[in-house]
Design a protein around this motif. Structure first.
Motif, PDB file in Angstrom:
ATOM      1  N   GLY A   1       0.848  -1.194   0.000  1.00 36.76           N
ATOM      2  CA  GLY A   1       0.000   0.000   0.000  1.00 36.76           C
ATOM      3  C   GLY A   1       0.875   1.233   0.000  1.00 36.76           C
ATOM      4  N   ARG A   2       0.710   2.075   1.025  1.00 35.43           N
ATOM      5  CA  ARG A   2       1.520   3.290   1.146  1.00 35.43           C
ATOM      6  C   ARG A   2       2.715   3.103   2.067  1.00 35.43           C
ATOM      7  N   GLU A   3       2.845   1.935   2.682  1.00 32.89           N
ATOM      8  CA  GLU A   3       3.902   1.749   3.673  1.00 32.89           C
ATOM      9  C   GLU A   3       5.095   0.982   3.111  1.00 32.89           C
ATOM     10  N   VAL A   4       6.282   1.533   3.369  1.00 29.68           N
ATOM     11  CA  VAL A   4       7.521   0.824   3.075  1.00 29.68           C
ATOM     12  C   VAL A   4       7.737  -0.122   4.250  1.00 29.68           C
ATOM     13  N   ILE A   5       7.652  -1.429   4.001  1.00 31.00           N
ATOM     14  CA  ILE A   5       7.747  -2.383   5.116  1.00 31.00           C
ATOM     15  C   ILE A   5       9.137  -3.001   5.251  1.00 31.00           C
ATOM     16  N   GLU A   6       9.984  -2.824   4.245  1.00 28.62           N
ATOM     17  CA  GLU A   6      11.384  -3.226   4.332  1.00 28.62           C
ATOM     18  C   GLU A   6      12.224  -2.069   3.821  1.00 28.62           C
ATOM     19  N   SER A   7      13.354  -1.836   4.448  1.00 31.16           N
ATOM     20  CA  SER A   7      14.217  -0.720   4.063  1.00 31.16           C
ATOM     21  C   SER A   7      14.601  -0.800   2.590  1.00 31.16           C
ATOM     22  N   LEU A   8      14.676   0.370   1.969  1.00 29.37           N
ATOM     23  CA  LEU A   8      15.013   0.473   0.552  1.00 29.37           C
ATOM     24  C   LEU A   8      16.181   1.425   0.358  1.00 29.37           C
ATOM     25  N   LEU A   9      16.862   1.255  -0.757  1.00 27.35           N
ATOM     26  CA  LEU A   9      17.837   2.226  -1.222  1.00 27.35           C
ATOM     27  C   LEU A   9      17.342   2.692  -2.580  1.00 27.35           C
ATOM     28  N   VAL A  10      17.076   3.984  -2.691  1.00 29.23           N
ATOM     29  CA  VAL A  10      16.645   4.558  -3.962  1.00 29.23           C
ATOM     30  C   VAL A  10      17.845   5.298  -4.533  1.00 29.23           C
ATOM     31  N   GLY A  11      18.327   4.837  -5.663  1.00 24.62           N
ATOM     32  CA  GLY A  11      19.445   5.489  -6.331  1.00 24.62           C
ATOM     33  C   GLY A  11      18.958   6.231  -7.547  1.00 24.62           C
ATOM     34  N   VAL A  12      19.570   7.375  -7.815  1.00 24.53           N
ATOM     35  CA  VAL A  12      19.250   8.143  -9.017  1.00 24.53           C
ATOM     36  C   VAL A  12      20.551   8.322  -9.782  1.00 24.53           C
ATOM     37  N   THR A  13      20.551   7.858 -11.026  1.00 25.01           N
ATOM     38  CA  THR A  13      21.758   7.931 -11.851  1.00 25.01           C
ATOM     39  C   THR A  13      22.000   9.365 -12.305  1.00 25.01           C
ATOM     40  N   SER A  14      23.150   9.615 -12.856  1.00 24.79           N
ATOM     41  CA  SER A  14      23.481  10.967 -13.333  1.00 24.79           C
ATOM     42  C   SER A  14      22.564  11.402 -14.471  1.00 24.79           C
ATOM     43  N   THR A  15      21.896  10.442 -15.129  1.00 22.91           N
ATOM     44  CA  THR A  15      20.944  10.781 -16.190  1.00 22.91           C
ATOM     45  C   THR A  15      19.513  10.894 -15.668  1.00 22.91           C
ATOM     46  N   GLY A  16      19.336  10.756 -14.338  1.00 19.08           N
ATOM     47  CA  GLY A  16      18.023  10.935 -13.736  1.00 19.08           C
ATOM     48  C   GLY A  16      17.164   9.690 -13.656  1.00 19.08           C
ATOM     49  N   ASP A  17      17.724   8.551 -14.018  1.00 20.25           N
ATOM     50  CA  ASP A  17      16.965   7.308 -13.917  1.00 20.25           C
ATOM     51  C   ASP A  17      16.988   6.806 -12.479  1.00 20.25           C
ATOM     52  N   VAL A  18      15.906   6.178 -12.073  1.00 19.16           N
ATOM     53  CA  VAL A  18      15.753   5.723 -10.696  1.00 19.16           C
ATOM     54  C   VAL A  18      15.976   4.219 -10.614  1.00 19.16           C
ATOM     55  N   ARG A  19      16.745   3.802  -9.620  1.00 16.88           N
ATOM     56  CA  ARG A  19      16.996   2.393  -9.350  1.00 16.88           C
ATOM     57  C   ARG A  19      16.613   2.124  -7.892  1.00 16.88           C
ATOM     58  N   VAL A  20      15.850   1.081  -7.673  1.00 11.40           N
ATOM     59  CA  VAL A  20      15.376   0.764  -6.327  1.00 11.40           C
ATOM     60  C   VAL A  20      15.907  -0.597  -5.916  1.00 11.40           C
ATOM     61  N   ARG A  21      16.443  -0.656  -4.715  1.00  8.98           N
ATOM     62  CA  ARG A  21      17.006  -1.892  -4.178  1.00  8.98           C
ATOM     63  C   ARG A  21      16.466  -2.099  -2.777  1.00  8.98           C
ATOM     64  N   GLN A  22      16.182  -3.323  -2.438  1.00  9.64           N
ATOM     65  CA  GLN A  22      15.863  -3.615  -1.049  1.00  9.64           C
ATOM     66  C   GLN A  22      17.168  -3.638  -0.277  1.00  9.64           C
ATOM     67  N   SER A  23      17.187  -2.971   0.859  1.00 10.14           N
ATOM     68  CA  SER A  23      18.380  -2.942   1.692  1.00 10.14           C
ATOM     69  C   SER A  23      18.374  -4.122   2.632  1.00 10.14           C
ATOM     70  N   ALA A  24      19.530  -4.706   2.810  1.00 13.14           N
ATOM     71  CA  ALA A  24      19.641  -5.798   3.775  1.00 13.14           C
ATOM     72  C   ALA A  24      19.550  -5.190   5.172  1.00 13.14           C
ATOM     73  N   ALA A  25      18.927  -5.909   6.066  1.00 11.12           N
ATOM     74  CA  ALA A  25      18.828  -5.429   7.446  1.00 11.12           C
ATOM     75  C   ALA A  25      20.228  -5.377   8.060  1.00 11.12           C
ATOM     76  N   GLU A  26      20.484  -4.321   8.818  1.00  5.36           N
ATOM     77  CA  GLU A  26      21.799  -4.181   9.454  1.00  5.36           C
ATOM     78  C   GLU A  26      21.901  -5.167  10.594  1.00  5.36           C
ATOM     79  N   GLU A  27      23.067  -5.795  10.690  1.00  2.00           N
ATOM     80  CA  GLU A  27      23.294  -6.745  11.782  1.00  2.00           C
ATOM     81  C   GLU A  27      23.910  -6.003  12.955  1.00  2.00           C
TER      82      GLU A  27
END
Length: 170
Positions: free
Chosen positions: A143-169
């Motif tokens: 829905g509207r909730e991020v339930i697992e941490s994410l990393l949102v990267g934006v390239t130098s050309t403005g494209d968006v890349r989304v990755r799930q972040s591993a939980a920190e130990e």
């Protein structure tokens, strides 16, 4: 496959198909690919609608073996795409961590602020950006909730890349 077989035309669903020509035209090089030549041949034929049983006859093997080769090839392609996505996220000039529990509607502002600071132009409106993040995050957004941490990267050309972040130990 023997060299003589590599150049053989395949008579299958839809006419003659020269597998060697297809691989050459698409720039397949087994030395630079995560796919073996056999995997590339099977994928090339399957993408042209050739049945696994027809491919098995051509290659002198079983349909089950062709199925296994195709499955391995598709897994290798998936891993290659994942590796590219990781590398792009790693080298993106803008990287925004989004913590679990964040409202998806807050994420565009976080991304826009980070991009402004880095001098990178984002190619998406806020609604488009939320859709991309939700779609690319898979089950990390509900829905509207991020339930697992994410990393949102934006390239130098403005494209968006989304990755799930591993939980920190700890």
């Amino acid at each position: 496959m023997h060299d003589a077989d590599r150049d053989r035309d395949v008579r299958g669903d839809g006419g003659d198909i020269d597998v060697a020509r297809i691989l050459a035209e698409t720039g397949f090089d087994p030395d630079d690919s995560v796919l073996t030549r056999r995997q590339a041949e099977v994928l090339a034929l399957r993408e042209r609608g050739i049945r696994q049983s027809t491919i098995a006859d051509l290659l002198g093997t079983s349909r089950a073996n062709v199925s296994s080769i195709e499955s391995s090839a598709r897994q290798n392609v998936k891993k290659a795409r994942e590796t590219i996505a990781f590398a792009e996220a790693l080298t993106a000039p803008v990287q925004v961590g989004v913590e679990a529990g964040t409202d998806l509607y807050e994420v565009p502002k976080l991304v826009y602020d980070a991009c402004d600071e880095a001098g990178v132009k984002v190619n998406y409106t806020a609604p488009d950006l939320m859709k991309i993040i939700a779609d690319d995050a898979g089950d990390a957004v509900h829905g509207r909730e991020v339930i697992e941490s994410l990393l949102v990267g934006v390239t130098s050309t403005g494209d968006v890349r989304v990755r799930q972040s591993a939980a920190e130990e700890s």
